[in-house]
Design a protein around this motif. Structure first.
Motif, mmCIF file in Angstrom:
data_model
loop_
_atom_site.group_PDB
_atom_site.id
_atom_site.type_symbol
_atom_site.label_atom_id
_atom_site.label_comp_id
_atom_site.label_asym_id
_atom_site.label_seq_id
_atom_site.Cartn_x
_atom_site.Cartn_y
_atom_site.Cartn_z
ATOM 1 N N GLU A 1 0.835 -1.209 0.000
ATOM 2 C CA GLU A 1 0.000 0.000 0.000
ATOM 3 C C GLU A 1 0.866 1.254 0.000
ATOM 4 O O GLU A 1 0.600 2.205 -0.732
ATOM 5 C CB GLU A 1 -0.938 0.013 1.210
ATOM 6 C CG GLU A 1 -2.008 -1.055 1.193
ATOM 7 C CD GLU A 1 -3.057 -0.868 0.106
ATOM 8 O OE1 GLU A 1 -3.175 0.238 -0.469
ATOM 9 O OE2 GLU A 1 -3.770 -1.848 -0.179
ATOM 10 N N TYR A 2 1.901 1.247 0.832
ATOM 11 C CA TYR A 2 2.811 2.400 0.911
ATOM 12 C C TYR A 2 3.458 2.656 -0.451
ATOM 13 O O TYR A 2 3.482 3.784 -0.930
ATOM 14 C CB TYR A 2 3.874 2.143 1.983
ATOM 15 C CG TYR A 2 4.957 3.183 2.031
ATOM 16 C CD1 TYR A 2 4.731 4.420 2.620
ATOM 17 C CD2 TYR A 2 6.214 2.934 1.492
ATOM 18 C CE1 TYR A 2 5.732 5.384 2.673
ATOM 19 C CE2 TYR A 2 7.216 3.893 1.541
ATOM 20 C CZ TYR A 2 6.964 5.109 2.130
ATOM 21 O OH TYR A 2 7.953 6.060 2.173
ATOM 22 N N ALA A 3 3.974 1.599 -1.060
ATOM 23 C CA ALA A 3 4.625 1.748 -2.365
ATOM 24 C C ALA A 3 3.645 2.292 -3.397
ATOM 25 O O ALA A 3 3.986 3.179 -4.184
ATOM 26 C CB ALA A 3 5.201 0.409 -2.823
ATOM 27 N N ALA A 4 2.424 1.780 -3.384
ATOM 28 C CA ALA A 4 1.415 2.245 -4.341
ATOM 29 C C ALA A 4 1.101 3.724 -4.127
ATOM 30 O O ALA A 4 0.964 4.485 -5.087
ATOM 31 C CB ALA A 4 0.148 1.404 -4.217
ATOM 32 N N ILE A 5 1.004 4.128 -2.878
ATOM 33 C CA ILE A 5 0.714 5.536 -2.566
ATOM 34 C C ILE A 5 1.849 6.428 -3.054
ATOM 35 O O ILE A 5 1.621 7.458 -3.694
ATOM 36 C CB ILE A 5 0.496 5.717 -1.043
ATOM 37 C CG1 ILE A 5 -0.784 5.006 -0.602
ATOM 38 C CG2 ILE A 5 0.443 7.201 -0.676
ATOM 39 C CD1 ILE A 5 -0.883 4.801 0.904
ATOM 40 N N VAL A 6 3.079 6.027 -2.766
ATOM 41 C CA VAL A 6 4.241 6.824 -3.164
ATOM 42 C C VAL A 6 4.337 6.898 -4.687
ATOM 43 O O VAL A 6 4.578 7.965 -5.256
ATOM 44 C CB VAL A 6 5.535 6.265 -2.530
ATOM 45 C CG1 VAL A 6 6.766 6.932 -3.114
ATOM 46 C CG2 VAL A 6 5.502 6.445 -1.017
ATOM 47 N N VAL A 7 4.108 5.777 -5.355
ATOM 48 C CA VAL A 7 4.190 5.753 -6.819
ATOM 49 C C VAL A 7 3.089 6.610 -7.444
ATOM 50 O O VAL A 7 3.327 7.323 -8.417
ATOM 51 C CB VAL A 7 4.137 4.296 -7.347
ATOM 52 C CG1 VAL A 7 3.925 4.252 -8.847
ATOM 53 C CG2 VAL A 7 5.421 3.562 -6.973
ATOM 54 N N ARG A 8 1.888 6.562 -6.868
ATOM 55 C CA ARG A 8 0.789 7.392 -7.397
ATOM 56 C C ARG A 8 1.091 8.872 -7.257
ATOM 57 O O ARG A 8 0.588 9.691 -8.015
ATOM 58 C CB ARG A 8 -0.522 7.077 -6.672
ATOM 59 C CG ARG A 8 -1.213 5.830 -7.150
ATOM 60 C CD ARG A 8 -2.654 5.732 -6.665
ATOM 61 N NE ARG A 8 -2.836 5.954 -5.250
ATOM 62 C CZ ARG A 8 -2.892 4.997 -4.323
ATOM 63 N NH1 ARG A 8 -2.760 3.735 -4.675
ATOM 64 N NH2 ARG A 8 -3.077 5.295 -3.058
ATOM 65 N N GLY A 9 1.880 9.224 -6.266
ATOM 66 C CA GLY A 9 2.267 10.622 -6.085
ATOM 67 C C GLY A 9 1.209 11.498 -5.453
ATOM 68 O O GLY A 9 1.358 12.716 -5.407
ATOM 69 N N VAL A 10 0.142 10.901 -4.953
ATOM 70 C CA VAL A 10 -0.917 11.690 -4.318
ATOM 71 C C VAL A 10 -0.428 12.237 -2.981
ATOM 72 O O VAL A 10 -0.659 13.387 -2.641
ATOM 73 C CB VAL A 10 -2.195 10.836 -4.126
ATOM 74 C CG1 VAL A 10 -3.260 11.607 -3.377
ATOM 75 C CG2 VAL A 10 -2.716 10.369 -5.475
ATOM 76 N N HIS A 11 0.253 11.395 -2.228
ATOM 77 C CA HIS A 11 0.826 11.790 -0.939
ATOM 78 C C HIS A 11 2.317 11.518 -0.999
ATOM 79 O O HIS A 11 2.748 10.372 -0.948
ATOM 80 C CB HIS A 11 0.199 11.003 0.215
ATOM 81 C CG HIS A 11 -1.242 11.301 0.417
ATOM 82 N ND1 HIS A 11 -1.680 12.460 1.014
ATOM 83 C CD2 HIS A 11 -2.356 10.612 0.092
ATOM 84 C CE1 HIS A 11 -2.996 12.461 1.049
ATOM 85 N NE2 HIS A 11 -3.433 11.349 0.492
ATOM 86 N N GLU A 12 3.076 12.564 -1.099
ATOM 87 C CA GLU A 12 4.518 12.417 -1.198
ATOM 88 C C GLU A 12 5.114 12.160 0.178
ATOM 89 O O GLU A 12 4.701 12.754 1.168
ATOM 90 C CB GLU A 12 5.113 13.700 -1.781
ATOM 91 C CG GLU A 12 6.582 13.597 -2.059
ATOM 92 C CD GLU A 12 7.098 14.836 -2.751
ATOM 93 O OE1 GLU A 12 8.200 15.265 -2.384
ATOM 94 O OE2 GLU A 12 6.412 15.368 -3.625
ATOM 95 N N SER A 13 6.070 11.276 0.217
ATOM 96 C CA SER A 13 6.793 11.015 1.453
ATOM 97 C C SER A 13 7.929 12.022 1.553
ATOM 98 O O SER A 13 8.959 11.872 0.908
ATOM 99 C CB SER A 13 7.345 9.586 1.454
ATOM 100 O OG SER A 13 8.220 9.424 2.538
ATOM 101 N N GLU A 14 7.723 13.060 2.364
ATOM 102 C CA GLU A 14 8.750 14.095 2.494
ATOM 103 C C GLU A 14 10.029 13.531 3.091
ATOM 104 O O GLU A 14 11.126 13.853 2.646
ATOM 105 C CB GLU A 14 8.226 15.244 3.355
ATOM 106 C CG GLU A 14 7.138 16.043 2.677
ATOM 107 C CD GLU A 14 6.654 17.192 3.529
ATOM 108 O OE1 GLU A 14 7.477 17.775 4.261
ATOM 109 O OE2 GLU A 14 5.458 17.496 3.453
ATOM 110 N N ILE A 15 9.888 12.697 4.097
ATOM 111 C CA ILE A 15 11.062 12.127 4.755
ATOM 112 C C ILE A 15 11.834 11.251 3.784
ATOM 113 O O ILE A 15 13.056 11.326 3.698
ATOM 114 C CB ILE A 15 10.649 11.312 6.005
ATOM 115 C CG1 ILE A 15 10.024 12.230 7.055
ATOM 116 C CG2 ILE A 15 11.816 10.541 6.581
ATOM 117 C CD1 ILE A 15 10.926 13.322 7.573
ATOM 118 N N PHE A 16 11.121 10.416 3.046
ATOM 119 C CA PHE A 16 11.760 9.529 2.078
ATOM 120 C C PHE A 16 12.586 10.359 1.100
ATOM 121 O O PHE A 16 13.722 10.043 0.803
ATOM 122 C CB PHE A 16 10.674 8.735 1.344
ATOM 123 C CG PHE A 16 11.168 7.511 0.632
ATOM 124 C CD1 PHE A 16 11.436 6.357 1.335
ATOM 125 C CD2 PHE A 16 11.345 7.517 -0.737
ATOM 126 C CE1 PHE A 16 11.878 5.215 0.683
ATOM 127 C CE2 PHE A 16 11.787 6.385 -1.400
ATOM 128 C CZ PHE A 16 12.053 5.235 -0.676
#
Length: 200
Positions: free
Chosen positions: A113-128
């Motif tokens: 789920e995390y990978a899908a969210i990050v790849v979609r770019g809807v919610h960017e992981s600032e820390i990552f």
């Protein structure tokens, strides 16, 4: 007096955020991401659904949970230097990366789920994103300890970092198992070290 009031409001907001994130993580791990609702998170945290949504929707909550963990690993390293197990060569580089691989393997559904969210770019992981440079610098340092010249260590660190990201995404999607992921990363690291003239 005013600053105390503002500070206490900020502290209360941070405390509420932590409570919501802790409840979300518990439920995500116990019930699964798909089965967890904002209402369930609110009930678990003892807050309103509006309060949960002020922290973020489910996707944002999951990204924040991963971000907190990623940041903690980096902060621990910054405070104490490289991991105790970090030597030189392939093992030294792997010591920097393995905590992240192991975390992704703890709960494959959440990682997916995390990978899908990050790849979609809807919610960017600032820390990552922010800590990518830090990890690349740590990798370059480990490659330097393996005997690579600075320029080669910098290039090798980027190669290893991007291979690591690709492998994390494959772990999250279930296409690579942990032992294979570790072996593949070790191969990439060994290649980068050999290519740079260092000792694996």
């Amino acid at each position: 007096m005013f600053s105390e009031h503002v500070q206490s409001r900020a502290e209360k907001r941070a405390e509420t955020r932590q409570k919501v994130l802790a409840a979300a993580e518990r439920l995500f791990r116990e019930q699964g991401f798909g089965a967890t609702t904002i209402r369930k998170i609110a009930a678990e945290a003892g807050v309103s659904t509006g309060t949960v949504m002020s922290v973020g929707d489910k996707d944002a909550l999951l990204v924040a949970i991963f971000d907190i963990w990623i940041e903690a690993v980096h902060r621990e390293r910054a405070d104490g230097g490289p991991p105790a197990s970090a030597g030189s060569g392939v093992d030294g580089v792997m010591a920097l990366i393995e905590p992240f691989i192991r975390y992704f393997m703890l709960d494959e559904e959440l990682s997916r789920e995390y990978a899908a969210i990050v790849v979609r770019g809807v919610h960017e992981s600032e820390i990552f994103r922010e800590l990518a440079d830090s990890l690349i610098a740590e990798l370059a340092g480990a490659l330097g300890r393996a005997g690579l010249a600075e320029a080669d260590a910098d290039r090798g660190a980027r190669v290893v970092y991007f291979a690591y990201l690709g492998i994390l995404m494959n772990i999250a999607h279930g296409t690579v198992r942990e032992p294979d992921a570790v072996d593949q990363l070790r191969e990439v690291i060994g290649f980068a070290i050999a290519r740079g003239g260092g000792e694996a």
